[in-house]
Design an enzyme around this catalytic site. Structure first.
Site, PDB file in Angstrom:
ATOM      1  N   SER A 138      12.093 -24.261 -18.796  1.00 19.86           N
ATOM      2  CA  SER A 138      12.811 -24.964 -19.861  1.00 19.86           C
ATOM      3  C   SER A 138      12.001 -26.180 -20.280  1.00 19.86           C
ATOM      4  CB  SER A 138      14.181 -25.428 -19.349  1.00 19.86           C
ATOM      5  OG  SER A 138      14.771 -26.317 -20.275  1.00 19.86           O
ATOM      6  N   TYR A 151      19.064 -29.995 -13.076  1.00 25.42           N
ATOM      7  CA  TYR A 151      18.482 -28.916 -13.892  1.00 25.42           C
ATOM      8  C   TYR A 151      17.005 -29.205 -14.171  1.00 25.42           C
ATOM      9  CZ  TYR A 151      17.915 -25.503 -17.649  1.00 25.42           C
ATOM     10  OH  TYR A 151      17.477 -24.460 -18.435  1.00 25.42           O
TER      11      TYR A 151
HETATM   12  N1  LIG Z   1      19.841 -20.884 -23.678  1.00 28.13           N
HETATM   13  C1  LIG Z   1      19.037 -21.929 -23.668  1.00 28.13           C
HETATM   14  O1  LIG Z   1      19.115 -22.838 -24.539  1.00 28.13           O
HETATM   15  C2  LIG Z   1      17.970 -22.057 -22.621  1.00 28.13           C
HETATM   16  C3  LIG Z   1      16.989 -23.035 -22.810  1.00 28.13           C
HETATM   17  C4  LIG Z   1      15.991 -23.172 -21.873  1.00 28.13           C
HETATM   18  C5  LIG Z   1      15.938 -22.342 -20.778  1.00 28.13           C
HETATM   19  N2  LIG Z   1      16.918 -21.407 -20.624  1.00 28.13           N
HETATM   20  C6  LIG Z   1      16.818 -20.553 -19.421  1.00 28.13           C
HETATM   21  O2  LIG Z   1      16.869 -19.209 -19.821  1.00 28.13           O
HETATM   22  C7  LIG Z   1      17.435 -18.424 -18.793  1.00 28.13           C
HETATM   23  C8  LIG Z   1      18.504 -17.507 -19.364  1.00 28.13           C
HETATM   24  O3  LIG Z   1      19.463 -18.287 -20.022  1.00 28.13           O
HETATM   25  P1  LIG Z   1      20.472 -17.681 -21.098  1.00 28.13           P
HETATM   26  O4  LIG Z   1      20.485 -18.626 -22.227  1.00 28.13           O
HETATM   27  O5  LIG Z   1      20.201 -16.264 -21.346  1.00 28.13           O
HETATM   28  O6  LIG Z   1      21.855 -17.898 -20.321  1.00 28.13           O
HETATM   29  P2  LIG Z   1      23.034 -16.892 -19.881  1.00 28.13           P
HETATM   30  O7  LIG Z   1      23.417 -16.004 -20.991  1.00 28.13           O
HETATM   31  O8  LIG Z   1      24.057 -17.795 -19.268  1.00 28.13           O
HETATM   32  O9  LIG Z   1      22.331 -16.020 -18.764  1.00 28.13           O
HETATM   33  C9  LIG Z   1      22.143 -16.453 -17.449  1.00 28.13           C
HETATM   34  C10 LIG Z   1      21.934 -15.211 -16.617  1.00 28.13           C
HETATM   35  O10 LIG Z   1      21.649 -15.596 -15.280  1.00 28.13           O
HETATM   36  C11 LIG Z   1      22.443 -14.818 -14.411  1.00 28.13           C
HETATM   37  N3  LIG Z   1      22.693 -15.540 -13.183  1.00 28.13           N
HETATM   38  C12 LIG Z   1      23.156 -16.811 -13.021  1.00 28.13           C
HETATM   39  N4  LIG Z   1      23.285 -17.098 -11.723  1.00 28.13           N
HETATM   40  C13 LIG Z   1      22.907 -15.990 -11.042  1.00 28.13           C
HETATM   41  C14 LIG Z   1      22.819 -15.655  -9.673  1.00 28.13           C
HETATM   42  N5  LIG Z   1      23.156 -16.532  -8.715  1.00 28.13           N
HETATM   43  N6  LIG Z   1      22.385 -14.428  -9.329  1.00 28.13           N
HETATM   44  C15 LIG Z   1      22.051 -13.516 -10.272  1.00 28.13           C
HETATM   45  N7  LIG Z   1      22.087 -13.777 -11.589  1.00 28.13           N
HETATM   46  C16 LIG Z   1      22.516 -15.001 -11.970  1.00 28.13           C
HETATM   47  C17 LIG Z   1      23.737 -14.568 -15.187  1.00 28.13           C
HETATM   48  O11 LIG Z   1      24.351 -13.378 -14.737  1.00 28.13           O
HETATM   49  P3  LIG Z   1      25.661 -13.259 -13.830  1.00 28.13           P
HETATM   50  O12 LIG Z   1      26.565 -14.380 -14.181  1.00 28.13           O
HETATM   51  O13 LIG Z   1      26.183 -11.904 -14.175  1.00 28.13           O
HETATM   52  O14 LIG Z   1      25.144 -13.325 -12.423  1.00 28.13           O
HETATM   53  C18 LIG Z   1      23.176 -14.334 -16.584  1.00 28.13           C
HETATM   54  O15 LIG Z   1      22.777 -13.001 -16.738  1.00 28.13           O
HETATM   55  C19 LIG Z   1      17.938 -19.403 -17.731  1.00 28.13           C
HETATM   56  O16 LIG Z   1      17.005 -19.485 -16.683  1.00 28.13           O
HETATM   57  C20 LIG Z   1      17.965 -20.731 -18.463  1.00 28.13           C
HETATM   58  O17 LIG Z   1      17.756 -21.838 -17.601  1.00 28.13           O
HETATM   59  C21 LIG Z   1      17.927 -21.223 -21.506  1.00 28.13           C
END
Ligand SMILES: NC(=O)c1ccc[n+]([C@@H]2O[C@H](COP(=O)([O-])OP(=O)(O)OC[C@H]3O[C@@H](n4cnc5c(N)ncnc54)[C@H](OP(=O)(O)O)[C@@H]3O)[C@@H](O)[C@H]2O)c1
Length: 254
Positions: A138, A151
């Protein structure tokens, strides 16, 4: 030969997009996360399009579950060619209510969860002399942002770990890609009440990240405008940095 991808956090957001995109390109995809129903939906969509999917219900903070998911993937599909360690979580850290266990919990998903997956796929990649490890960090991992200490720390640890790994794996045939997004619309950010400058739509973000992965970029930061600001933040005097980012803290409090 059909390639195999192991995508953590495949039940929603980026991970779901990666899984569907890679399956369309012909990868056999293991979709990995905790919510079985959502994983089943992704797998059904992949199979309906003629692709191959394996559902791995797995908490990435548990090394045994991660090992077991990788072993199942290898048994059903063959060795993993592409790991996308994407599963992640976020939470606000308020100094006045600091609880170390909250910080540990976030590190367990965002840092150790990636580590366990890398540990699981790397030996076979090294043995075969090919493979690709991708981690989703991130822009918030490049500096301490307000109310985001845990975070930012978890993603910062991840960035440094992956950078060392990338250097150490040169000339082994195993490539490492670090992706550091800014704000993207997903479940992850849906709960944010504060402003999200230069926020990117999910499909657009997934398409950009998949292009960077296929180009085997070492590092992909986006959107570039926010990435530039983050880069400038590294060289600003601390007093200027504090003044600029504390405006964002007020915004988060509103
Ligand atoms: N969206 C943004 O603005 C943004 C910006 C920068 C970085 N990111 C990074 O991008 C990645 C994906 O984010 P996203 O936006 O796609 O969010 P999201 O839709 O909330 O997806 C997060 C995913 O992580 C899984 N997860 C969380 N805890 C887990 C665990 N303990 N074991 C297994 N799976 C787990 C969740 O699945 P379950 O709940 O089914 O386990 C879900 O599939 C993350 O690493 C986040 O830090 C996102």
């Amino acid at each position: 030969m059909t390639k195999v991808a192991f995508v953590t956090g495949g039940s929603s957001g980026f991970g779901r997009g990666f899984a569907l995109g890679l399956a369309r390109e012909g990868y056999r995809v293991a979709v990995v996360a905790r919510r079985r129903a959502s994983l089943d939906d992704v797998a059904d969509e992949i199979r309906a399009g003629g692709g191959s999917a394996l559902v791995c219900c797995c908490d990435v903070t548990d090394p045994d579950q991660v090992r077991e998911a990788i072993a199942r993937t290898e048994a059903e599909f063959g060795p993993v060619d592409l790991l996308i360690a994407n599963a992640g979580a976020s939470a606000m850290t308020r100094p006045e209510q600091l609880d170390a266990s909250d910080v540990v919990a976030l590190m367990s998903v965002n840092f150790f969860g990636v580590l366990y997956a890398v540990e699981g796929v790397l030996p076979s990649m090294l043995e075969r002399g090919r493979g690709h490890i991708v981690a989703i960090g991130s822009l918030a991992g490049y500096g301490g942002l307000p109310l985001t200490a845990a975070y930012s720390a978890s993603k910062g640890a991840l960035h440094n770990f992956m950078e060392s790994l990338r250097v150490d794996l040169r000339r082994t045939g195993v490539d490492v890609t670090m992706i550091t997004p800014g704000y993207v619309h997903s479940e992850f950010t849906a709960k944010n009440k504060h402003s999200m400058p230069l926020v990117v739509e999910l499909d657009d973000a997934v398409a950009r990240m998949l292009r960077a992965i296929h180009a085997r970029k070492r590092h992909y930061m986006f959107p570039w405008q926010l990435a530039t600001l983050v880069w400038m933040g590294q060289v600003f005097p601390s007093a200027v940095y504090d003044w600029v980012v504390s405006r964002h803290r007020r915004d988060k409090h509103e």
